[in-house]
Design an enzyme around this catalytic site. Structure first.
Site, PDB file in Angstrom:
ATOM      1  N   GLY A 139       7.312   3.743   4.287  1.00 52.38           N
ATOM      2  CA  GLY A 139       7.109   4.503   5.265  1.00 52.38           C
ATOM      3  C   GLY A 139       8.624   4.561   5.405  1.00 52.38           C
TER       4      GLY A 139
ATOM      5  N   LEU B 213       1.154  -1.244   0.004  1.00 44.73           N
ATOM      6  CA  LEU B 213      -0.043   0.027  -0.054  1.00 44.73           C
ATOM      7  C   LEU B 213       1.301   1.232  -0.084  1.00 44.73           C
ATOM      8  CD1 LEU B 213      -2.360  -0.973   2.501  1.00 44.73           C
ATOM      9  CD2 LEU B 213      -2.601  -0.963   0.496  1.00 44.73           C
ATOM     10  N   GLY B 214       2.240   0.882   0.830  1.00 46.12           N
ATOM     11  CA  GLY B 214       3.164   2.164   0.211  1.00 46.12           C
ATOM     12  C   GLY B 214       4.231   2.003   1.283  1.00 46.12           C
TER      13      GLY B 214
ATOM     14  N   GLY C 286       9.286   1.022   7.162  1.00 42.33           N
ATOM     15  CA  GLY C 286       9.460  -0.383   6.087  1.00 42.33           C
ATOM     16  C   GLY C 286       8.229   0.326   5.430  1.00 42.33           C
ATOM     17  N   ARG C 287       7.723  -1.130   4.852  1.00 35.99           N
ATOM     18  CA  ARG C 287       6.541  -0.756   4.324  1.00 35.99           C
ATOM     19  C   ARG C 287       5.392  -1.981   4.225  1.00 35.99           C
ATOM     20  NH1 ARG C 287       8.206  -1.265  -2.146  1.00 35.99           N
ATOM     21  NH2 ARG C 287       9.940  -0.664  -1.641  1.00 35.99           N
ATOM     22  N   VAL C 288       3.685  -0.827   4.387  1.00 34.86           N
ATOM     23  CA  VAL C 288       2.914  -1.281   4.574  1.00 34.86           C
ATOM     24  C   VAL C 288       1.154  -1.829   3.006  1.00 34.86           C
ATOM     25  CG1 VAL C 288       0.026  -0.632   5.610  1.00 34.86           C
ATOM     26  CG2 VAL C 288       2.760   0.872   5.829  1.00 34.86           C
TER      27      VAL C 288
ATOM     28  N   ASP D 152       1.696  17.185  14.579  1.00 34.17           N
ATOM     29  CA  ASP D 152       1.992  16.383  13.044  1.00 34.17           C
ATOM     30  C   ASP D 152       1.169  16.266  12.019  1.00 34.17           C
ATOM     31  OD1 ASP D 152       4.616  16.382  10.971  1.00 34.17           O
ATOM     32  OD2 ASP D 152       3.928  13.803  11.202  1.00 34.17           O
TER      33      ASP D 152
ATOM     34  N   LYS E 238       1.614  -3.188   8.893  1.00 35.80           N
ATOM     35  CA  LYS E 238       2.960  -1.556   8.879  1.00 35.80           C
ATOM     36  C   LYS E 238       3.624  -2.952   9.038  1.00 35.80           C
ATOM     37  CE  LYS E 238       3.829   2.581  10.288  1.00 35.80           C
ATOM     38  NZ  LYS E 238       3.404   3.653  10.517  1.00 35.80           N
TER      39      LYS E 238
HETATM   40  P1  AMP Z   1       3.785   5.219   6.649  1.00 31.96           P
HETATM   41  O1  AMP Z   1       4.728   4.678   7.079  1.00 31.96           O
HETATM   42  O2  AMP Z   1       2.640   5.231   8.260  1.00 31.96           O
HETATM   43  O3  AMP Z   1       3.664   6.463   6.518  1.00 31.96           O
HETATM   44  O4  AMP Z   1       2.976   4.512   5.829  1.00 31.96           O
HETATM   45  C1  AMP Z   1       3.953   4.377   4.018  1.00 31.96           C
HETATM   46  C2  AMP Z   1       2.153   4.725   3.486  1.00 31.96           C
HETATM   47  O5  AMP Z   1       1.632   2.923   3.328  1.00 31.96           O
HETATM   48  C3  AMP Z   1       1.775   6.147   3.736  1.00 31.96           C
HETATM   49  O6  AMP Z   1       1.526   6.755   2.824  1.00 31.96           O
HETATM   50  C4  AMP Z   1      -0.026   5.162   2.631  1.00 31.96           C
HETATM   51  O7  AMP Z   1       0.375   5.211   1.493  1.00 31.96           O
HETATM   52  C5  AMP Z   1       0.141   3.738   2.963  1.00 31.96           C
HETATM   53  N1  AMP Z   1      -0.915   3.748   4.332  1.00 31.96           N
HETATM   54  C6  AMP Z   1      -0.102   3.246   5.600  1.00 31.96           C
HETATM   55  N2  AMP Z   1      -1.141   2.790   6.084  1.00 31.96           N
HETATM   56  C7  AMP Z   1      -1.879   2.273   5.484  1.00 31.96           C
HETATM   57  C8  AMP Z   1      -3.651   1.950   6.048  1.00 31.96           C
HETATM   58  N3  AMP Z   1      -3.720   1.434   7.165  1.00 31.96           N
HETATM   59  N4  AMP Z   1      -4.219   2.066   4.892  1.00 31.96           N
HETATM   60  C9  AMP Z   1      -3.940   2.152   3.557  1.00 31.96           C
HETATM   61  N5  AMP Z   1      -3.057   2.246   3.146  1.00 31.96           N
HETATM   62  C10 AMP Z   1      -1.896   2.902   4.225  1.00 31.96           C
END
Ligand code: AMP
Length: 360
Positions: A97, A94-95, A100-102, A211, A117
């Site tokens: 961070g 999904l993305g 790591g990845r989600v 934030d 995550k």
């Molecule tokens: P983060 O590490 O929390 O910044 O997440 C990295 C990316 O993953 C985010 O910018 C979103 O695009 C995606 N993402 C994170 N958490 C979720 C979630 N619960 N549902 C859908 N996409 C998510």
């Protein structure tokens, strides 16, 4: 997989994709990610995770209470329900961070769809972010609000920590904003009203987010917003904090002005960031965007120009939030009564219909 992160949120790429460690032969299964029919009880329901603050009197529900001494970090923190990666089918990424990845995931036993995550322990340790991660877990797992992303649980293996998160089906608000450049006043008002509701809940629990920005707001399957990323949030037992953190564009004067750095600040920092968010949703860029030194100077004086296409009501609300003196910022209860919010949100269906007929 979206590997093109906007500059504003430069994030680190990890080298060990989770799906390579997983033996599922049906990685595409989760492309059809339907919440309907999923049984959440395995994840949400009777999982007796006690924090180290638990006291014996908390055990009224018959759940065990942890009695070990405090764990030094989230990495060493035990959880009662032994989740492990094999309990999930892993879908698309999904993305990514900072650590790591989600991934989209489904708990095998219940079919419950969630976001998993992954955070790499060594990267967290190298980045000295243990405290931040621990804070995220402690705060976010205790929050229950429709506009706050739920952290259902977490578990870890030798290398990684996994957060079991609510799945936000429409992704990042920032991406929607980039696509649309700026939102209609109606749409922005829906988002701001939901943010106000989430912040009232948070501040009621003495939590400051610290934030707030479009990158930290996700959008649910019904278009509702889900505030996330509680890494910088704090409990406010004393209602006062001295640390500086967050992203420059969204920081309030009390956090950027060098002459005020030794002064404390409180939950009113979120009111300022809400004003910056409202401006960005309506204009398409943050009000103090400039080279860092100038941004800092302009924030300290609330030096901004609101374009003429922004309505007088919206302009008024932005000006009442982006006030240098934190005590003079409009409080959350009054924002809910502001003519801009009333105009776009209180009339509910009528406003929605008006918006639909305008866009058709
Ligand atoms: P983060 O590490 O929390 O910044 O997440 C990295 C990316 O993953 C985010 O910018 C979103 O695009 C995606 N993402 C994170 N958490 C979720 C979630 N619960 N549902 C859908 N996409 C998510």
């Amino acid at each position: 997989m979206d590997d093109t992160k906007p500059d504003r949120k430069t994030k680190q790429v990890t080298t060990l994709p989770l799906h390579q460690l997983h033996n599922s032969s049906r990685p595409n299964l989760l492309k059809i990610a339907l919440h309907r029919g999923a049984n959440a009880s395995t994840i949400i329901g009777p999982i007796p995770v006690r924090t180290r603050e638990s006291k014996p009197e908390d055990a009224q529900d018959g759940l065990p209470v942890k009695t070990e001494p405090p764990a030094p970090s989230v990495i060493a923190q035990p959880v009662y329900k032994q989740f492990h990666l094999g309990m999930f089918e892993i879908g698309r990424a999904l993305g990514k961070g900072k650590f790591g990845r989600v991934y989209l995931a489904r708990e095998r036993a219940s079919g419950f769809i969630c976001a998993l995550k992954t955070l790499y322990k060594d990267e967290i340790q190298q980045g000295r972010m243990e405290k931040q991660v621990l804070r995220e877990v402690e705060i976010q797992s205790n929050l229950r609000h429709p506009n706050i992303l739920k952290l259902y649980n977490h578990f870890h293996d030798s290398k990684r920590i996994f957060f079991i998160l609510e799945f936000a089906g429409q992704g990042e608000l920032f991406k929607h904003l980039q696509r649309e450049v700026r939102f209609s006043e109606w749409k922005a008002a829906q988002y701001i009203a939901q943010m106000v509701s989430a912040l009232r809940y948070l501040h009621g629990k003495h939590v400051i987010h610290r934030d707030i920005k479009p990158e930290n707001i996700l959008v649910g399957i019904y278009g509702e917003i889900k505030l996330s990323d509680f890494g910088w949030s704090v409990h406010t037992p004393s209602n006062r904090r001295l640390t500086q953190c967050g992203t420059l564009d969204y920081l309030p004067p009390e956090m950027v002005d060098p002459t005020r750095l030794n002064k404390s600040y409180d939950e009113k920092v979120d009111l300022w960031s809400l004003g910056v968010l409202m401006y960005e949703l309506l204009v398409g860029e943050a009000p103090f965007e400039d080279i860092p030194l100038m941004t800092q100077r302009r924030i300290a004086k609330a030096d901004m120009t609101i374009p003429g296409f922004v309505s007088p009501e919206a302009t008024d609300l932005i000006r009442k939030l982006l006030v240098v003196d934190p005590n003079k910022r409009m409080p959350l209860e009054q924002i809910q009564q502001h003519p801009w919010i009333i105009k776009h949100c209180s009339t509910g269906e009528r406003a929605a219909n008006r918006e639909k007929s305008r866009s058709s």
